[in-house]
Design a protein around this motif. Sequence first.
Motif, PDB file in Angstrom:
ATOM      1  N   ARG A   1       0.838  -1.296   0.014  1.00  0.00           N
ATOM      2  CA  ARG A   1       0.176   0.114  -0.046  1.00  0.00           C
ATOM      3  C   ARG A   1       0.805   1.357   0.036  1.00  0.00           C
ATOM      4  O   ARG A   1       0.306   2.157  -0.344  1.00  0.00           O
TER       5      ARG A   1
ATOM      6  N   GLY B   1       0.961   3.259  -3.137  1.00  0.00           N
ATOM      7  CA  GLY B   1      -0.132   4.058  -3.360  1.00  0.00           C
ATOM      8  C   GLY B   1       0.373   5.534  -2.799  1.00  0.00           C
ATOM      9  O   GLY B   1      -0.140   6.307  -3.349  1.00  0.00           O
TER      10      GLY B   1
ATOM     11  N   THR C   1      -1.697  12.074  -3.621  1.00  0.00           N
ATOM     12  CA  THR C   1      -2.155  11.150  -2.382  1.00  0.00           C
ATOM     13  C   THR C   1      -1.754  11.877  -1.084  1.00  0.00           C
ATOM     14  O   THR C   1      -0.708  12.535  -1.072  1.00  0.00           O
TER      15      THR C   1
ATOM     16  N   LYS D   1      -4.716   5.795  -0.354  1.00  0.00           N
ATOM     17  CA  LYS D   1      -5.288   5.953  -1.606  1.00  0.00           C
ATOM     18  C   LYS D   1      -5.655   7.567  -2.122  1.00  0.00           C
ATOM     19  O   LYS D   1      -5.607   8.101  -1.104  1.00  0.00           O
TER      20      LYS D   1
ATOM     21  N   LYS E   1      -9.127   9.583  -9.389  1.00  0.00           N
ATOM     22  CA  LYS E   1      -9.244   8.044 -10.088  1.00  0.00           C
ATOM     23  C   LYS E   1      -8.738   8.091 -11.449  1.00  0.00           C
ATOM     24  O   LYS E   1      -8.481   7.287 -11.920  1.00  0.00           O
TER      25      LYS E   1
ATOM     26  N   GLN F   1      -2.152   2.055  -9.576  1.00  0.00           N
ATOM     27  CA  GLN F   1      -3.273   1.070  -9.223  1.00  0.00           C
ATOM     28  C   GLN F   1      -3.498   1.280  -7.499  1.00  0.00           C
ATOM     29  O   GLN F   1      -4.636   1.318  -7.123  1.00  0.00           O
TER      30      GLN F   1
ATOM     31  N   GLY G   1      -5.382   3.925  -6.142  1.00  0.00           N
ATOM     32  CA  GLY G   1      -6.899   3.979  -6.639  1.00  0.00           C
ATOM     33  C   GLY G   1      -6.979   4.499  -7.915  1.00  0.00           C
ATOM     34  O   GLY G   1      -8.196   4.787  -8.298  1.00  0.00           O
TER      35      GLY G   1
ATOM     36  N   GLU H   1      -7.691   4.532 -11.596  1.00  0.00           N
ATOM     37  CA  GLU H   1      -8.316   3.602 -12.693  1.00  0.00           C
ATOM     38  C   GLU H   1      -7.991   3.887 -14.036  1.00  0.00           C
ATOM     39  O   GLU H   1      -7.877   2.900 -14.851  1.00  0.00           O
TER      40      GLU H   1
END
Length: 189
Positions: free
Chosen positions: A38, A41, A63, A69, A73, A95, A98, A100
């Motif tokens: 994580r 991210g 972030t 996250k 997006k 990814q 978060g 997309e």
Amino acid sequence: MKDIIRGLAYVVGDSIDTDQIIPAQHLVYSLTRPEERRLYGRYALSGVPAEGQGLPFGNIPFTEPDAYKSRFKIVVAGKNFGCGSSREHAPFALQEAGCEAVVAESYARIFYRNAIDGGFVVPFETPVRLIDKIRTGDELEIDTRLAKLTNLTTGEEFLLHPLGEVAEILRAGNLFEYARKAGLIPTNA
């Protein structure tokens, strides 16, 4: 891959390289251990300089400092997104944050392939310089089947280049899942 991707835009400029997407000092984290994974991210796009990179509202982090996250997006980029080294960590980090989809004027070929092969983010190409038309924080919607981006904040619509054959790979989840579904490799491999 979803039929509709909706979320806030994060706008960056041209030639965003893989060391800006995930700086090298953060490559020490395990990709398989959840507590370390994580962190990719948390540090995604942390190497992008604020000045001259299309950040219209000042230095907005992708972030937040204590988050893993991002609230963004969809990354909207200029030319040559993902240039630099061939590290797979770059689309993976997006990814994990978060993200997309990335919509760019063009991609470094290795980033584009890594994004698709791993099913990390959907890499759309645009014939229009969207970094001059979209601002960080605009709410966007991408219809992946129609290859259409709608800026829900302004009401403007833009046609993107269709994904073509790579859409099947992304819908399967990644290259290996596509190969399994297509019978190219055994399902237990």
